[in-house]
Every structure is written in C-alpha cells, then in structure tokens.
Design a protein around this motif. Structure first.
Motif, PDB file in Angstrom:
ATOM      1  N   UNK A 121       0.840  -1.196   0.000  1.00 16.90           N
ATOM      2  CA  UNK A 121       0.000   0.000   0.000  1.00 16.90           C
ATOM      3  C   UNK A 121       0.878   1.249   0.000  1.00 16.90           C
ATOM      4  N   UNK A 122       0.264   2.388  -0.350  1.00 20.39           N
ATOM      5  CA  UNK A 122       0.978   3.650  -0.493  1.00 20.39           C
ATOM      6  C   UNK A 122       1.184   4.300   0.881  1.00 20.39           C
ATOM      7  N   UNK A 123       2.163   3.797   1.639  1.00 18.08           N
ATOM      8  CA  UNK A 123       2.516   4.387   2.927  1.00 18.08           C
ATOM      9  C   UNK A 123       4.021   4.631   2.967  1.00 18.08           C
ATOM     10  N   UNK A 124       4.401   5.777   3.557  1.00 19.10           N
ATOM     11  CA  UNK A 124       5.798   6.201   3.568  1.00 19.10           C
ATOM     12  C   UNK A 124       6.559   5.603   4.745  1.00 19.10           C
ATOM     13  N   UNK A 125       7.888   5.541   4.571  1.00 19.10           N
ATOM     14  CA  UNK A 125       8.721   5.077   5.677  1.00 19.10           C
ATOM     15  C   UNK A 125       8.611   6.010   6.859  1.00 19.10           C
ATOM     16  N   UNK A 126       8.746   7.308   6.624  1.00 19.32           N
ATOM     17  CA  UNK A 126       8.541   8.335   7.640  1.00 19.32           C
ATOM     18  C   UNK A 126       7.422   9.253   7.202  1.00 19.32           C
ATOM     19  N   UNK A 127       6.479   9.497   8.088  1.00 21.72           N
ATOM     20  CA  UNK A 127       5.355  10.386   7.818  1.00 21.72           C
ATOM     21  C   UNK A 127       5.365  11.436   8.924  1.00 21.72           C
ATOM     22  N   UNK A 128       5.775  12.676   8.569  1.00 19.51           N
ATOM     23  CA  UNK A 128       6.069  13.686   9.586  1.00 19.51           C
ATOM     24  C   UNK A 128       5.131  14.886   9.426  1.00 19.51           C
ATOM     25  N   UNK A 129       4.482  15.289  10.528  1.00 19.76           N
ATOM     26  CA  UNK A 129       3.604  16.459  10.499  1.00 19.76           C
ATOM     27  C   UNK A 129       3.648  17.173  11.848  1.00 19.76           C
ATOM     28  N   UNK A 130       3.487  18.491  11.799  1.00 15.20           N
ATOM     29  CA  UNK A 130       3.377  19.297  13.014  1.00 15.20           C
ATOM     30  C   UNK A 130       4.595  19.274  13.896  1.00 15.20           C
ATOM     31  N   UNK A 131       5.781  19.089  13.321  1.00 20.92           N
ATOM     32  CA  UNK A 131       6.966  18.874  14.125  1.00 20.92           C
ATOM     33  C   UNK A 131       8.091  19.844  13.767  1.00 20.92           C
ATOM     34  N   UNK A 132       9.054  19.957  14.694  1.00 18.98           N
ATOM     35  CA  UNK A 132      10.242  20.774  14.483  1.00 18.98           C
ATOM     36  C   UNK A 132      11.475  19.999  14.942  1.00 18.98           C
ATOM     37  N   UNK A 133      12.578  20.301  14.293  1.00 19.72           N
ATOM     38  CA  UNK A 133      13.875  19.756  14.699  1.00 19.72           C
ATOM     39  C   UNK A 133      13.843  18.226  14.749  1.00 19.72           C
ATOM     40  N   UNK A 134      13.434  17.640  13.651  1.00 26.57           N
ATOM     41  CA  UNK A 134      13.535  16.185  13.494  1.00 26.57           C
ATOM     42  C   UNK A 134      14.728  15.926  12.587  1.00 26.57           C
ATOM     43  N   UNK A 135      15.694  15.189  13.071  1.00 27.90           N
ATOM     44  CA  UNK A 135      16.940  14.997  12.319  1.00 27.90           C
ATOM     45  C   UNK A 135      17.202  13.511  12.150  1.00 27.90           C
ATOM     46  N   UNK A 136      17.258  13.076  10.881  1.00 26.00           N
ATOM     47  CA  UNK A 136      17.640  11.704  10.581  1.00 26.00           C
ATOM     48  C   UNK A 136      19.060  11.723  10.053  1.00 26.00           C
TER      49      UNK A 136
END
Length: 626
Positions: A496-511
């Motif tokens: 199905x069409x789902x992402x590895x990382x799904x990011x919303x409403x956030x700050x300072x997320x570092x991979x």
C-alpha cells in the motif's frame, strides 16, 4: 593558656595600629585563614621592619580578625603600633613543649619500655592459650574437648564422630532408617535433600520442585513461591495446566522480602493470576528462565504487575502474557509515577501494551529496560506517556498477527529523554509513533528531546515512523523500511501507499545515517506544517513500490499556501529502480510548489534520480547533486 598549633600559615595583615589584626591573603608559599578555626587561640608572631611581637591571639571568622595578647615584643612586651604591610605567622612557642624531654636518649628509652610491656603481655597470653589446655586435655578432670564427659584424647573424640556410633552433631536427626546421619558426610547429604531438615528457614515439601538454595538467599530475604508457607505446586488451574498464584504471590511480595523467585514448573506449566499483582518499593521479581517461567493473567483487561508511586522496582527473567485476547488495560507491566525501575530479560507475549510507563505528578521517573522481547501486542510494545528518562536497549518486537496500532514504540505527551537503541520492530500498524496531548508541539505536552539509535522498523501495514507534534527528535543509523506491507503476502508484491517516515506538526527532526528502503510510498513524507527537518547521510532506495505512479524518495509538501521551511537534505545516497519496474522511485527530492524557504539540498548522490525544486523562496541552496 594552651594554644592550638597549626602548620605553615602566614598571612598579610591589612590593618595598622595596636588593635586586632585584620587578616588578608596568604603569603606566597603558605596557607591562609582557611587553616584557622573560629574561636580557637593560636600562638602568633608579627613582624614589620625592626618591630616584632609574639603572643597568643583568638581568631574570629567575623571580619577575619586575630585579637592580640602579646607575651614578648620590641615595645617592652607591649602591643606594637604596626605600620602598613605587616605579616603574621602562626608558630609554636617554647611553652608548648614545657615538661617534655625531647632528647634522643629519652625517646629511645620510652620506645624500649613500650616494646618490653607488649612482649610480656604476649607471653602471658600464650601461656593461657597453650600450656594450660594441653595439660588439662589428657586428664580425667580436663573439660577442654567439646562433647566429652571426661578427659578422652582429642583423637579418640574425632574417631568417634566419624564412626557409626559417633555422638550426634548439632541439628542431626537419625531418622527412621538410622542410616543417613552415621557420618558427617551423611549428615550433609541429608540436610541438602528435599525432605531433610533443610537450610535455615526453608521448608522443602515433596509436592514442590526442588530448588537448591543457599543461606545467603535466606539472609537476603529471598523467597521462593514454591517454599513454605506458600508451597505453590503444579496443577490444572486457570486457563490451562498450572497453579493460580494470585494470593500466595501477593502474600510473598507483601511479606517484606526483597526478592521473589518463581522457579520453572515441571511439564512446561505456567503460573496463573486472576488479579493484578501490586508491587511495593525495593522489590525484585525474578523467574528462573524467561521462556520456561510463564506468568499468565486469566483476566484480559487488567495489568499483571502494577506499581504506583514506588521506587526501585525490578522484574526480570520471566514470560508474561494473557490467556484470552487482550484489550485496553491488559498491560503486562504498568508503572505510574515510579522512579528507578529496571526490567531485563523479559518475554511479553499476547498483550495490549507490553510495558506502559506513565508520569503524572513526579518530577523524575527513570527506567532502564534491556533484553526485551514483545510479541503479539494489540496496542504498543512499550508506551511512554509523559515519562522522563526511559532507556531501552537491546530489544525485539513483533506485532505478529495482532494490530500493533500504536507501534512497537509509542511516545505520547511530554515524554523527554527516551532513548531506544539496538533493536528491531516488525509488523503492526506502525513501528514508531509520537503524539502530543493537545495537538501542539509545545514542551510539556508533546515529546521533546528523544532519540532512536540503530533500530530497524520493518514491514508495518502503514508508516513505519508516524511522527506527529514532536520536537528535537534524533533518528540515528536507523531503518524505516517496507511500509505498507500486506502481511498476507510475504513477497511484498501488493504493498500500500505508505511512507517510511510520515512527519507532520513537528520541528527539529533529524535523521542521520540509516535507510529509507523499499516502502510502498515515499521514503519520507514531510508535510507543510514542519520546520527544521534534516536528512543527513541517509540512503533512500527502491521506494514508491505501492503507488500508481512514479514518485520521490523524499517529498516536502505544500498545501494551502503553507510549505515546510529550514530543512536539509545533505550527503544522502539515492537509488533508482530499474525501468522495468512498473512504478518506482525516480526522484530523489521533490519540493512542492509553494513558499518553502531557507533550505539546502546539497552534495547528494542521486543514483539516476532527479531533484525537483518548486519552492519559491530565495534563501535556499540546491547544488552539488550528481
């Protein structure tokens, strides 16, 4: 008046005249006023040019003053009118040694007298210990041999103990057969047997499996539930073969013991409980083996172990689970406002949450979790709610055929200092979930300052990392892979069409490092309400496997005139699927049309992919991508 002696103290005087001395800094090479004590009297010598004064003075910490009483001085033994820059030393005077003979001959004579007295005392002690008992033992009147009624020889007594006719040892009971206590070795064998007298404080019963114990166990308040007075024994109870230990286990825990041990039962039987077991402060619960020692709840909506407002709770080496399908409330271990918890070598199987940690009113929580295995969880493998300082290291989680709706790792509310390292999370709805209490990313109500290091999140039904309303999240050397996996198709052909990382409403997320690999949707989907989202040194390959069109490894989405800002994609490696693949990852990075600004997409290895930059901001750098 006797004065207090002090070593190597010399101080600058900051006052003048005949009053009390105001003491300043130490003279170079000397100690200062820190060596002096308030109210103590010291001998002093003060010198200023040709003027001098020797006396006794009382030191007062208030004002750092020395109140002078001269004994001798250049002013007729009176107070000297001191000029500026005088110095005072703290010295020993002849009066300190009055009546003491310090000659070498006197010292040597005293040492000889002490030595002679010591040797005489030793000789008297040896005479008492050796000569008199040796003389008495062979006589009829001798009472020196333990257990004899007259004066037998020591050798005779030893021979008697070792023979079948030897007199009894302390605590011995010849028993019905009269055969086990005829020798010292027989006595030891009997004491260690299951039906013997037992070690101090233990009662071994034929119905319970024999567990070898030590005196140290007893002295350390270690309790086995198979021992008296609990005497738990196997039997068909509860949801299957095994004893119900609800009452005896709670009694043992409440007995004041520091450690409760549940030995493995014969025949692979489990222990069962029909109510929650409440834990006190400073308690350790330990099984014999984390697979063969099972504790199963027959009630599917209550915790197995619960501690509230407790400190120093430890649970280890045991398997916990439920006998029927668990629902919300079925937490194998539930902590509320506890501090310094430690869990290790646990297997949690068929649960709602494996471990739930909640902080309400305490300012510090703190939990160390290691060697954790969680399988078939309906909610989360571990759920931390407003928790502080939870460290998880070395773990394996798989939702299996259960929903795993909140992920293997679930952070909610003001969670801070959560660190998960060296583990894997498989299947479930998500692998990793963060969420706030009120939909904002403000500190105190949303996760802040948390870290995931070297963790594989693989094959969830939806996004492997579902990141909502969080700040300062660090994802290091971790994989987010195979999102959108259809559990019925192990071959991953119908994703199905789902992402590895799904990011919303956030700050300072570092991979940093790690991979976005083989996901049904994008490797990472970054929504418009994010900022400061960075991908540094990440590998993104073979994504977009479940979409109906080609797409990107990383999408920065714009919507409603809003775009993400202040993001980076630097030093990453991208890999494009072969053109024979129906739908595939053809773009490395795609910035949607909108006011995105203050971003860098630089020095990436595209591997045949493209960069699409439709952001309208002017403070950006897109270069060095090959």
């Amino acid at each position: 008046m006797a004065a207090t002696l002090v070593d190597n103290v010399r101080v600058n005087v900051t006052s003048m005249g005949t009053g009390a001395l105001s003491l300043g800094s130490a003279v170079d090479g000397y100690r200062g006023v820190e060596a002096l004590q308030n109210g103590k009297t010291y001998n002093y010598k003060v010198v200023a040019g040709s003027q001098w004064e020797i006396g006794q003075g009382q030191y007062l910490t208030s004002g750092s003053q020395l109140v002078r009483t001269p004994l001798h001085s250049s002013n007729g033994d009176g107070l000297v009118d001191l000029p500026q820059n005088a110095q005072v030393s703290f010295v020993a005077l002849a009066s300190d040694f009055s009546g003491t003979d310090l000659s070498q001959e006197a010292i040597e004579a005293k040492d000889q007298a002490v030595l002679a007295a010591s040797q005489a005392q030793d000789a008297a002690a040896q005479a008492m210990l050796i000569v008199e008992p040796v003389a008495a033992i062979p006589t009829d009147a001798g009472a020196g041999v333990v257990g004899t009624t007259s004066g037998e020889k020591v050798q005779d007594f030893i021979d008697g103990v070792g023979s079948q006719g030897g007199s009894a040892r302390v605590g011995a009971d010849d028993g019905s057969s009269g055969s086990l206590f005829t020798t010292v070795q027989g006595s030891i064998t009997k004491l260690l047997s299951k039906d013997g007298a037992g070690l101090p404080g233990f009662s071994h019963t034929p119905s319970a499996p024999y567990i070898s114990k030590t005196v140290g166990d007893r002295l350390s308040k270690v309790v086995y539930v198979t021992d008296a007075p609990y005497e738990v024994s196997p039997g068909p109870v509860g949801g299957g073969a095994g004893p119900d230990v609800t009452v005896p286990l709670q009694q043992a825990i409440s007995s004041g013991a520091s450690k409760i041990i549940l030995p493995s039962l014969a025949g692979g039987q489990n222990y069962y409980v029909s109510d929650t077991i409440s834990l006190p402060d400073y308690i350790t619960i330990e099984g014999q083996n984390n697979w063969s020692t099972g504790l199963i709840s027959t009630v599917n909506n209550i915790p197995i172990f619960h501690a509230s407002g407790r400190a120093n709770v430890e649970i280890g080496n045991i398997r916990l689970g439920y006998s029927t399908t668990p629902v919300d409330g079925a937490y194998a271990i539930y902590l509320e406002d506890c501090i310094r918890a430690n869990f290790s070598r646990l297997v949690l199987n068929w649960v709602y949450d494996g471990i739930r940690i909640l902080r309400g009113g305490v300012s510090y929580l703190g939990a160390e979790i290691s060697a954790l295995q969680v399988y078939e969880y309906v909610g989360a493998g571990i759920s931390a709610i407003d928790a502080l300082s939870v460290h998880l290291n070395g773990f394996e989680m798989s939702a299996g055929s259960s929903t795993g709706g909140y992920g293997g790792i679930h952070l909610k509310g003001g969670v801070e200092g959560f660190i998960a390292a060296n583990g894997e999370v498989l299947l479930g709805t998500h692998g990793f979930v963060t969420e706030s209490n009120d939909g904002t990313n403000n500190r105190g109500v949303s996760p802040w300052h948390n870290k995931i290091n070297s963790v594989l999140f693989d094959s969830p039904a939806q996004a492997a990392g579902y990141i909502r309303n969080t700040q300062h999240l660090y994802l290091e050397n971790s994989w987010f892979a195979s999102s959108g996996h259809d559990k019925s198709d192990i071959g991953y052909t119908t994703m199905a069409d789902y992402s590895g990382l799904d990011i919303a409403g956030s700050k300072h997320v570092k991979m940093r490092g790690g991979q976005l690999y083989g996901n049904g949707g994008r490797g990472a989907l970054v929504y418009q309400d994010n900022s400061y989202i960075d991908f540094i040194g990440v590998t993104a390959a073979r994504n977009q496997r479940g979409r109906s069109s080609n797409g990107s490894a990383i999408d920065f989405v714009a919507s409603g005139g809003v775009s993400p800002s202040n993001f980076k994609v630097q030093g990453c490696t991208f890999e494009r699927d072969a053109d024979t693949t129906t739908y595939r990852q053809t773009a490395a990075v795609n910035v949607f049309s909108g006011p995105a600004d203050y971003y860098n997409i630089t020095n990436n290895g595209l591997g045949g992919c493209t960069v699409t930059d439709n952001g309208t901001g002017t403070n950006k750098t897109v270069s060095g991508n090959n």
